[in-house]
Write a protein that holds these residues in place. Sequence first.
Motif, PDB file in Angstrom:
ATOM      1  N   ASP A  52       2.290  -0.623  -6.116  1.00  0.00           N
ATOM      2  CA  ASP A  52       1.685   0.296  -5.156  1.00  0.00           C
ATOM      3  C   ASP A  52       2.673   0.782  -4.111  1.00  0.00           C
ATOM      4  OD1 ASP A  52      -0.686   0.179  -6.433  1.00  0.00           O
ATOM      5  OD2 ASP A  52      -1.788  -0.923  -4.901  1.00  0.00           O
ATOM      6  N   THR A  85       0.853  -1.183   0.000  1.00  0.00           N
ATOM      7  CA  THR A  85       0.000   0.000   0.000  1.00  0.00           C
ATOM      8  C   THR A  85       0.889   1.232   0.000  1.00  0.00           C
ATOM      9  OG1 THR A  85      -0.109  -0.078   2.418  1.00  0.00           O
ATOM     10  CG2 THR A  85      -1.897  -1.137   1.209  1.00  0.00           C
ATOM     11  N   PRO A  86       0.361   2.370  -0.460  1.00  0.00           N
ATOM     12  CA  PRO A  86       1.202   3.579  -0.521  1.00  0.00           C
ATOM     13  C   PRO A  86       1.759   4.012   0.835  1.00  0.00           C
ATOM     14  CG  PRO A  86      -0.768   3.856  -1.870  1.00  0.00           C
ATOM     15  CD  PRO A  86      -0.945   2.576  -1.120  1.00  0.00           C
ATOM     16  N   ASP A  87       1.119   3.617   1.936  1.00  0.00           N
ATOM     17  CA  ASP A  87       1.615   4.023   3.244  1.00  0.00           C
ATOM     18  C   ASP A  87       2.569   3.009   3.870  1.00  0.00           C
ATOM     19  OD1 ASP A  87      -0.245   2.064   3.686  1.00  0.00           O
ATOM     20  OD2 ASP A  87      -1.155   3.032   5.431  1.00  0.00           O
ATOM     21  N   THR A  88       2.933   1.956   3.126  1.00  0.00           N
ATOM     22  CA  THR A  88       3.905   0.993   3.629  1.00  0.00           C
ATOM     23  C   THR A  88       5.257   1.686   3.810  1.00  0.00           C
ATOM     24  OG1 THR A  88       2.781  -0.821   2.506  1.00  0.00           O
ATOM     25  CG2 THR A  88       5.053  -1.202   3.176  1.00  0.00           C
ATOM     26  N   SER A  89       5.915   1.438   4.922  1.00  0.00           N
ATOM     27  CA  SER A  89       7.188   2.087   5.225  1.00  0.00           C
ATOM     28  C   SER A  89       8.342   1.098   5.140  1.00  0.00           C
ATOM     29  CB  SER A  89       7.152   2.696   6.635  1.00  0.00           C
ATOM     30  OG  SER A  89       7.095   1.661   7.608  1.00  0.00           O
ATOM     31  N   ILE A 140      10.472   3.278  -1.305  1.00  0.00           N
ATOM     32  CA  ILE A 140      10.373   2.063  -0.511  1.00  0.00           C
ATOM     33  C   ILE A 140      10.865   0.871  -1.332  1.00  0.00           C
ATOM     34  CG2 ILE A 140       8.871   0.639   0.924  1.00  0.00           C
ATOM     35  CD1 ILE A 140       9.163   3.553   1.829  1.00  0.00           C
ATOM     36  N   ASP A 191       8.199  -1.216   8.009  1.00  0.00           N
ATOM     37  CA  ASP A 191       7.280  -2.341   7.874  1.00  0.00           C
ATOM     38  C   ASP A 191       7.953  -3.518   7.181  1.00  0.00           C
ATOM     39  OD1 ASP A 191       5.214  -0.876   9.035  1.00  0.00           O
ATOM     40  OD2 ASP A 191       4.497  -0.127   7.097  1.00  0.00           O
ATOM     41  N   ARG A 220      -1.312   3.856 -10.454  1.00  0.00           N
ATOM     42  CA  ARG A 220      -0.955   4.116  -9.065  1.00  0.00           C
ATOM     43  C   ARG A 220       0.551   4.117  -8.869  1.00  0.00           C
ATOM     44  NH1 ARG A 220      -4.420  -0.840  -7.109  1.00  0.00           N
ATOM     45  NH2 ARG A 220      -3.296  -1.601  -8.908  1.00  0.00           N
ATOM     46  N   ALA A 248       5.621   2.883  -2.766  1.00  0.00           N
ATOM     47  CA  ALA A 248       6.310   4.110  -3.181  1.00  0.00           C
ATOM     48  C   ALA A 248       7.703   3.760  -3.692  1.00  0.00           C
ATOM     49  CB  ALA A 248       6.400   5.068  -1.998  1.00  0.00           C
TER      50      ALA A 248
END
Length: 465
Positions: free
Chosen positions: A190, A141-145, A195, A148, A235, A192
């Motif tokens: 998806d 997901t786009p908010d995966t860091s 990442i 994570d 995306r 970033a």
Amino acid sequence: MSQPDTGRATNLGDLRASGHVYRSVKSEIRENLLARLRAGEDAFPGMVGFDETVLPELETALLAGHDLVLLGERGQGKTRLMRTLAGLLDEWSPVVEGCEIGDDPHHPSCTRCRRMSAELGEDLPVVWRHRSERYTEKLATPDTSVGDLVGDVDPVKVAQGRTLGDPETVHYGLVPRSNRGIFGLNELPDLAERIQVALFNVLEERDIQIRGYSLRLPLDLLLVATANPEDYTNRGRIITPLKDRFGAEIRTHYPTEVSDEVSLIAQESNLVAEVPEHLLEVVARFTRALRESSAVDQRSGVSARFAIAGAEGVAGSALRRAARTGEAYAVARVCDVPTVVPTLLGKVEFEMGEEGRERDVLTHLLRLAVAETYRSRLSGLDLSGFTNLFAEGAVVETGELVPGSDLLSQVGPVSGLSKVLDRLGHGDDATPGEVAAAVEFVLEGLHLTRRIDKDSVAGRTVYGA
């Protein structure tokens, strides 16, 4: 889950004495895959329609020891295929007891396990892990860091008195926790782009770096990712250096044969009522027609979930009729198929010029699917018994709330019905519901081939009107 049959080795010394031999994850998968191929066993159970295309490429990539990307439109079974790979791992494997990243006792890699190995030697404690615990999956997901996936400093461990430079203050992410196993990353584009860069070392140097720590953590894993074709998704994309680090890119596809599509629907759908196979074929042909239609955005694809949901909806309609009319046993009929069209509209992406015509497109393609199935199943049969019925002025009323017994009482004995039942796979032991489904299928087919008339009003259909 049964217990491992390994002599119950509980420490490194027992493990060595049992004759256990260390293998890397990719070697383990290679040897187990070769054993299945030599034995003629199915290495990827549940996969339909890939035998001559996708699976040979996948087998080659796994035998070569490659990390890989499964590339294809939505609903082509990429995730299902990725999950079957866990079945190629040994059923049980030894790990150092208490290790966060599942180190192999023969070759511990984390700081804690190396220290324990030096202190305890052959008494290093060992536990056994089932292969189901060695598969880890993450939806990108786009908010995966980076934390994570790879890891980060654990403030709790620092608060316990350890210094920031201590490697044991690291909280490992999902990738190192997949050590000695398989890591599946769904929808890789998806992530970033910054990442994605964090995966470079995992794929090339097989290690991880965390916040500038002087930490080299060799990882032993197979990394598998899924993605939609870049020309469809807006995306994100897989950055070129990361694509270069994957050993193989394998294209998936929708089933190429109608029979495969029917088998897939039957395998994956949860049907709450009986749906005769000829209706599953109607749903399959309907789905395939959408995949070929110029009115549908083919870049997005028409997922197998469309067909599965369609079959389940048809079964739901049959169950509703049984409940409303008091039928003892619910069997789906042709009249149940159009009822699911409105619920399936949201699963199809149409071309820009088709606004307002979406339902008409689906209805038209559904009629074609029924006609094609009728010709496929019943071509060459003498159906004059049915046409003569209407030539004599008979009228048959049916619909989604008309019980099968009412339909059969209107038709009465018909010459040629037994041969129709044979063609549809029912034979002499057909239930009244199955007979009604066969009769209605014949009537609809005769109408679509312009041999009898039909009039439809408010959920009721009258043949011969």
